[in-house]
Design an enzyme around this catalytic site. Structure first.
Site, short mmCIF file in Angstrom:
data_model
loop_
_atom_site.label_atom_id
_atom_site.label_comp_id
_atom_site.label_asym_id
_atom_site.label_seq_id
_atom_site.Cartn_x
_atom_site.Cartn_y
_atom_site.Cartn_z
N HIS A 352 45.72 37.51 36.00
CA HIS A 352 46.13 37.62 37.38
C HIS A 352 45.67 36.19 38.14
O HIS A 352 44.94 35.15 37.51
CB HIS A 352 45.46 38.69 38.07
CG HIS A 352 43.80 38.70 38.30
ND1 HIS A 352 43.40 38.17 39.56
CD2 HIS A 352 42.78 39.05 37.47
CE1 HIS A 352 42.01 38.16 39.46
NE2 HIS A 352 41.63 38.50 38.37
N GLU A 399 45.78 41.58 41.58
CA GLU A 399 44.75 42.31 40.52
C GLU A 399 43.50 43.06 41.02
O GLU A 399 42.88 43.85 40.73
CB GLU A 399 44.63 41.41 39.39
CG GLU A 399 43.82 42.28 38.26
CD GLU A 399 42.26 42.11 38.24
OE1 GLU A 399 41.76 42.63 37.43
OE2 GLU A 399 41.80 41.55 39.09
N ASP A 427 41.45 37.46 31.86
CA ASP A 427 41.16 37.24 33.21
C ASP A 427 39.72 36.49 33.48
O ASP A 427 40.26 35.28 33.93
CB ASP A 427 40.78 38.94 33.50
CG ASP A 427 40.40 39.37 35.03
OD1 ASP A 427 40.08 38.26 35.61
OD2 ASP A 427 40.60 40.10 35.41
N HIS A 524 32.79 37.28 42.21
CA HIS A 524 33.49 37.69 43.51
C HIS A 524 32.64 37.25 44.60
O HIS A 524 32.70 37.86 45.66
CB HIS A 524 33.43 39.24 43.52
CG HIS A 524 34.54 39.66 42.63
ND1 HIS A 524 34.93 41.21 42.36
CD2 HIS A 524 35.27 39.02 41.58
CE1 HIS A 524 35.78 41.37 41.51
NE2 HIS A 524 36.12 40.12 40.94
ZN LIG Z 1 39.76 39.24 37.59
#
Ligand SMILES: [Zn+2]
Length: 705
Positions: A352, A399, A427, A524
């Site tokens: 992604h 994603e 990923d 994140h």
């Molecule tokens: Zn990811």
């Protein structure tokens, strides 16, 4: 969105050894009658991926925050499309219109019983010395798929928000009705935490990052080290991923631009209703510190410098979250090279592109690696080479919000994927030096074998470093999953949390997922950026080059094989051992009457068929298209038309993401989840569905004999 469990970091004091040159005649490779010609092609491919260029891709891709459906995301799609085209891929930017939320207003305040303000947030992510944090395009922390709301309530601490944590609260007579749950990240998928809290009556959820799990308790925080600093927040989706991924309004249907609104369904079953927001431990501290009630069970104590209490009492929280839900346009980038001999047999590799913020590790390291894999394939194309099977590279969008770009594309292809021979995912491609892989059992040996052909920046091959690392790390070999002889390194199960899910668990395309891990505490957050990456993960981009080679080689080796290199012998062995485990669990769950004999007979038949098929694969003579068709169909035979109970989108009878784990795989999900629920009639029915699937798979392999 994948977060692998960070492995303990150790420096390998290995002398660098130069790879290659030592082999004159290539060793036999499973799937090839004679590997001589192919080894030359692979050699040419492996020479191309370039660390310096990969570093440039990474820098470009991470120059701005690029959340799905933003103009900056569109720019990254154009960059990827341009690189695909330069390599000679037939390239398209494929748009979908999907439901996505962005935060309009997020606010949290905490008060003591006298009404004194204890905190107001969320505090903007900030550390002294980070060059990327102040970009005005950085959005306030929020959860994808979260509910809107304005709620006030007493607070209860629910540890990791696992089912056993909520059960423990109930045992302590702590009621969640009307309360705001504060839960730490870790242990399961965040969407499960919010769903369970909602089920138990909570009106809102605060998810925070405890320093015990990825902060100073682990090591020096950013910008000194790689771990999470006090203001860092973990964004993420709280979608009910275990129900179905993708656009929450279109399960099973592609959200193409011309899809009529009447074809959409309510997103209710796949999204929480209550508001939830992510918090840093800096913002969580005043709440946890003020919390009254019972002292927590010892395992619930985190690393903040005071005793934790379960609540309620001592603090009230006012939580406001207004989410702007819109159908927004996202962009997958799809690049194809048509196969000369078997154009309908697709070999697909993907990663992604969208990020919560900058996403240097997650997912831009994957995109940078994929672009260098494409560069390598492009170099072969420019020399006039063409693959035997069609190769497709995919750059997925959205994603992070729920595997949306990949799921919509898979749903759009439908039947065409019956002939797709593999999907290779990455990923979080590079967070450090430790290679790891998950795969369908039939492709585990394939991954092991090809990592022997790729040099490691630590010296020797990727395979050698992988084995060395695992030998010193017991957690790499989970209990109950002993490796058979010859399976020298452990390859994990495919659960969910990344784009292989629609391919594997919905369409039955044999899949793998690869990455290179390390200490990674900024997952994140705004700090997963180029500065963090170059200081902590991979200063010289050597691991991007490594991952480009592994990913590209997966595609190349699969595209060129005479016989599809699926190992059904290992697959049957894995299923037999999982079935054995389930049969031992049944009486413990009070379902001793369950008859496992038909399923055991079916797996034994599958094992015999697999052994005979392996003989044909090794001989690699005769009607190979027929053999390959049977090999491919055997995986599809493991899908059930009805899908899993209460979640029909998930059709694979052997692997699914757990209903209560979300990312982690459950093996034999129908049977095991019925046993966990102590539901004997469902268990019997699921055992029958499994038996039928195994018989179908066995019959499919037998058809090639
Ligand atoms: Zn990811």
């Amino acid at each position: 969105m994948t977060l692998r469990k960070p492995l303990a970091f150790c420096l390998l004091a290995l002398a660098a050894t130069v790879l290659g040159a030592s082999q004159s005649a290539p060793t036999p490779v499973f799937g090839y009658r004679d590997f001589t010609a192919e080894s030359k092609i692979e050699e040419k491919f492996l020479a191309v991926p370039d660390a310096r260029l990969a570093g440039q891709h990474l820098k470009t891709l991470t120059a701005a925050p690029h959340l799905a459906a933003t103009p900056e995301d569109r720019k990254t799609a154009e960059y990827v499309a341009q690189k695909f085209r330069a390599a000679g891929l037939d390239t398209e930017i494929v748009p979908y219109r999907v439901l996505l939320n962005q935060p309009k207003l997020v606010r949290v305040e905490a008060y003591d019983p006298a009404g004194k303000l204890l905190m107001a947030g969320p505090t903007r992510e900030h550390v002294d010395g980070d060059p990327f944090q102040d970009d005005p395009r950085v959005m306030p922390p929020f959860h994808g798929s979260s509910g809107s709301g304005d709620v006030t309530g007493e607070v209860v601490y629910a540890n990791y928000g696992r089912i056993e944590d909520f059960d423990q609260l109930a045992a302590l007579h702590i009621d969640l009705h009307g309360k705001i749950a504060i839960i730490r990240y870790g242990g399961n998928f965040r969407g499960v935490k919010v769903a369970l809290a909602e089920q138990r009556g909570a009106i809102g959820v605060l998810l925070y990052s405890d320093p015990q799990d990825d902060g100073y308790f682990k090591g020096d925080p950013w910008p000194i080290g790689p771990w999470r600093p006090d203001t860092a927040v973990q964004l993420g989706s709280v979608q009910h991923l275990w129900q179905y991924p993708g656009d929450s309004e279109t399960p099973g249907v592609a959200s193409t631009l011309d899809l009529p609104p009447s074809a959409r369904v309510s997103s209710d079953s796949n999204e929480p209703r209550i508001p939830s927001i992510p918090l840093s431990y800096r913002d969580a501290t005043p709440i946890l510190k003020a919390l009254a009630g019972a002292s927590v069970p010892q395992g619930w104590q985190g690393a903040l410098p005071f005793r934790y209490h379960a609540g309620p009492g001592g603090v009230r929280v006012h939580l406001v979250s207004r989410q702007d839900y819109q159908r927004r346009i996202i962009w997958d980038v799809i690049g194809k090279v048509k196969g000369t001999e078997f154009p309908d047999e697709w070999v697909i590799a993907g990663n992604h592109r969208d990020a919560w913020i900058y996403g240097a590790v997650d997912p831009s390291s994957g995109t940078a690696a994929m672009l260098e894999a494409v560069h390598g394939i492009g170099a072969l194309l420019h020399q006039g080479w063409r693959p035997r099977r069609t190769i497709i590279f995919c750059s997925w969008d959205a994603e992070e919000e729920g595997l949306i770009g990949s799921t919509e594309w898979v749903e759009q292809q439908g039947k065409a994927l019956d002939h797709a021979v593999a999907y290779f995912n990455t990923d979080v491609a590079v967070a450090g030096p430790d290679f790891s892989a998950s795969a369908v059992p039939s492709l585990r040996q394939f991954v092991r074998e090809l990592t022997r052909a790729v040099p490691s920046p630590l010296g020797g091959t990727v395979f050698q470093q992988w084995r060395l690392k695992q030998a010193g790390d017991k957690s790499a070999h989970p209990a109950g999953a002993p490796d058979a002889p010859g399976e020298e390194v452990h390859v994990g199960d495919l659960g969910s949390g990344s784009d292989f899910t629609p391919f594997f668990q919905h369409e039955g395309v044999p899949s793998t997922d690869i990455g290179s891990g390390g200490p990674y505490g900024v997952y994140h957050s705004v700090f997963d950026n180029y500065a963090w990456y170059t200081q902590n993960a991979d200063p010289h981009f050597a691991y991007l080059e490594e991952m480009a080679r592994v990913l590209g080689l997966e595609a190349l080796r699969m595209a060129q094989a005479d016989v599809l290199p699926y190992d059904y012998v290992a697959y049957a062995r894995t299923i037999a051992s999982s079935l054995e485990e389930a049969s031992r669990k049944a009486p413990v769950q009070g379902i001793g009457s369950l008859d496992f004999a038909p399923a055991q007979a079916a797996v034994a038949r599958f094992a015999v068929a697999a052994e005979r098929t392996r003989g044909l694969q090794l001989a690699a003579t005769g009607d190979l298209p027929r053999l390959n068709l049977a090999l491919r169909r055997a995986e599809s035979a493991l899908l059930s038309d009805q899908g899993l109970p209460n979640r029909p989108w998930y059709r694979h009878t052997i692997y699914a993401p757990g209903e209560f784990t979300g990312y982690a795989a459950v093996v034999l999900p129908g049977v095991n989840e019925a046993l966990d629920a102590r539901d004997s009639s469902r268990a019997a029915q699921q055992l029958m569905a499994l038996t039928q699937a195994l018989d179908r798979a066995a019959r499919t392999l037998e058809s090639a004999h």
